[in-house]
Write an enzyme that holds these catalytic residues in place. Structure first.
Site, PDB file in Angstrom:
ATOM      1  N   HIS A  87       0.809  -1.217   0.000  1.00  0.00           N
ATOM      2  CA  HIS A  87       0.000   0.000   0.000  1.00  0.00           C
ATOM      3  C   HIS A  87       0.844   1.270   0.000  1.00  0.00           C
ATOM      4  CE1 HIS A  87       0.344  -0.205   4.536  1.00  0.00           C
ATOM      5  NE2 HIS A  87       0.398   1.098   4.385  1.00  0.00           N
ATOM      6  N   ASP A 117       0.312  -7.607   1.414  1.00  0.00           N
ATOM      7  CA  ASP A 117       0.745  -6.218   1.603  1.00  0.00           C
ATOM      8  C   ASP A 117       2.266  -6.092   1.593  1.00  0.00           C
ATOM      9  OD1 ASP A 117       0.209  -3.537   1.762  1.00  0.00           O
ATOM     10  OD2 ASP A 117       0.131  -3.475   3.944  1.00  0.00           O
ATOM     11  N   SER A 193       4.758   2.427   7.827  1.00  0.00           N
ATOM     12  CA  SER A 193       4.406   1.286   6.987  1.00  0.00           C
ATOM     13  C   SER A 193       5.574   0.860   6.113  1.00  0.00           C
ATOM     14  CB  SER A 193       3.211   1.647   6.098  1.00  0.00           C
ATOM     15  OG  SER A 193       2.060   1.863   6.867  1.00  0.00           O
TER      16      SER A 193
END
Length: 340
Positions: A87, A117, A193
């Site tokens: 993402h 992911d 992230s």
């Protein structure tokens, strides 16, 4: 504030409720975090992306801003392969990587896997320092977990905590469940992230992927074993191959009578809502209303079970499937295709 002596024990009271006997433990903890930060400092990178629209619900994951955003990643090989979150880089037309030593690179997308992911990008430079993977099967609840990343664009930030739980599952953007997710209370924020979650030796035990923003100290990382497996496939093939049945299904409860008559243990199955005759997979023996209860001799109690069983090895293979048709067990054959 002065240290006050406690005459009955001979120990000292230190602000914060600790005694002087705790000081060596506190120093050891601090030294561990400091040494780990030094060890991984040159391997953690800041990722800047541009040319895309905003993605996903910001209340769950740290997403990029409209037409751009930032995230984290870490170098896994001296020739420039970098792991991050899918993402972070999904839909970007330009990916830039900033190293802690001040160097900047434009990165090439090698591959990404929305189902876990995980994504891999590559930079081209000299003197790149790689970080090692630990075996996440050896991770224990309560052990030190240190997160390194770039929250809110603040380059190279370190937070520390513990592994709060193991074996969690997390829903990915593709709708599949990510298995063996590590829960930690090491503080994560948007921008963390894709950064590494490391152990006290400075080896990666997970890839930081999600935070529950309304909560306190509930953060998640994809386990290192899964991340390493997916990264290897992305580097070799640019994608992760998975089986595909071409059906739409949903969870359905089974009555006790149906379970007993058909010798089933699971309380649920997957009812076929519709099938797609697209030629990608052979599914013509399936009918609308069939309830899938077994795939390749493995019990199926949910759509997630079915996803888990549709591995690369099933593509193009004749697979036996058990279904309930008009409440009676029946064996059929399917040939999974490949998700494109």
């Amino acid at each position: 504030m002065e240290i006050q002596r406690i005459t009955d024990t001979g120990s000292a009271s230190i602000p914060g409720g600790f005694t002087d006997r705790d000081a060596p433990l506190l120093d050891a903890y601090s030294n561990t975090v400091v040494n780990v930060a030094k060890k991984v400092s040159l391997s953690v990178v800041q990722i800047k992306v541009s040319g895309r629209a905003k993605e996903g619900p910001p209340s769950v994951r740290g997403r990029g801003q409209a037409d751009g955003g930032t995230g984290s990643g870490f170098i896994i090989s001296s020739d420039g392969y970098v792991i991050t979150n899918n993402h972070v880089v999904a839909g970007a037309t330009k990916i830039e990587v900033a190293l802690p030593d001040g160097r900047d690179f434009e990165a090439t997308l090698i591959g990404r896997d929305p189902a876990t992911d995980i994504a891999v990008i590559k930079i081209y430079g000299e003197g790149l320092k790689a970080i090692r993977f630990a075996d996440s099967n050896l991770v224990q609840v309560g052990q030190i977990a240190i997160a390194v990343g770039n929250p809110y664009g603040f380059q190279y930030s370190v937070t520390a905590g513990v592994v709060s739980a193991l074996g969690r599952t997390l829903r990915s953007e593709s709708g599949r469940l990510i298995d063996d997710v590590i829960q930690t209370d090491a503080a994560l924020n948007p921008g963390n992230s894709g950064g590494p979650l490391v152990n006290s030796q400075g080896d990666v035990i997970g890839v930081n992927t999600a935070v529950i923003l309304p909560a306190q100290g509930i953060c998640f990382a994809v386990s290192s074993n899964l991340a390493a497996l997916v990264a290897g496939k992305l580097i070799m093939h640019g994608r992760v191959r998975r089986g595909y049945l071409g059906i739409s299904g949903q969870l359905i409860n089974l009555t006790e009578r149906i379970k007993q008559y058909n010798h089933l243990n699971a309380k649920t199955g997957v009812i076929v809502v519709s099938t797609e005759a697209d030629g990608v997979s052979y599914n013509s023996e399936l009918q609308q209303g069939d309830i899938i209860v077994e795939f390749n001799r493995q019990a199926v109690a949910s759509v997630d079970d079915l996803h888990k069983l549709l591995t690369e090895e099933t593509i193009g293979q004749r697979i036996s499937m058990a279904v309930l048709r008009e409440n009676f067990r029946q064996s059929i054959v399917v040939i999974p295709g490949e998700i494109t």
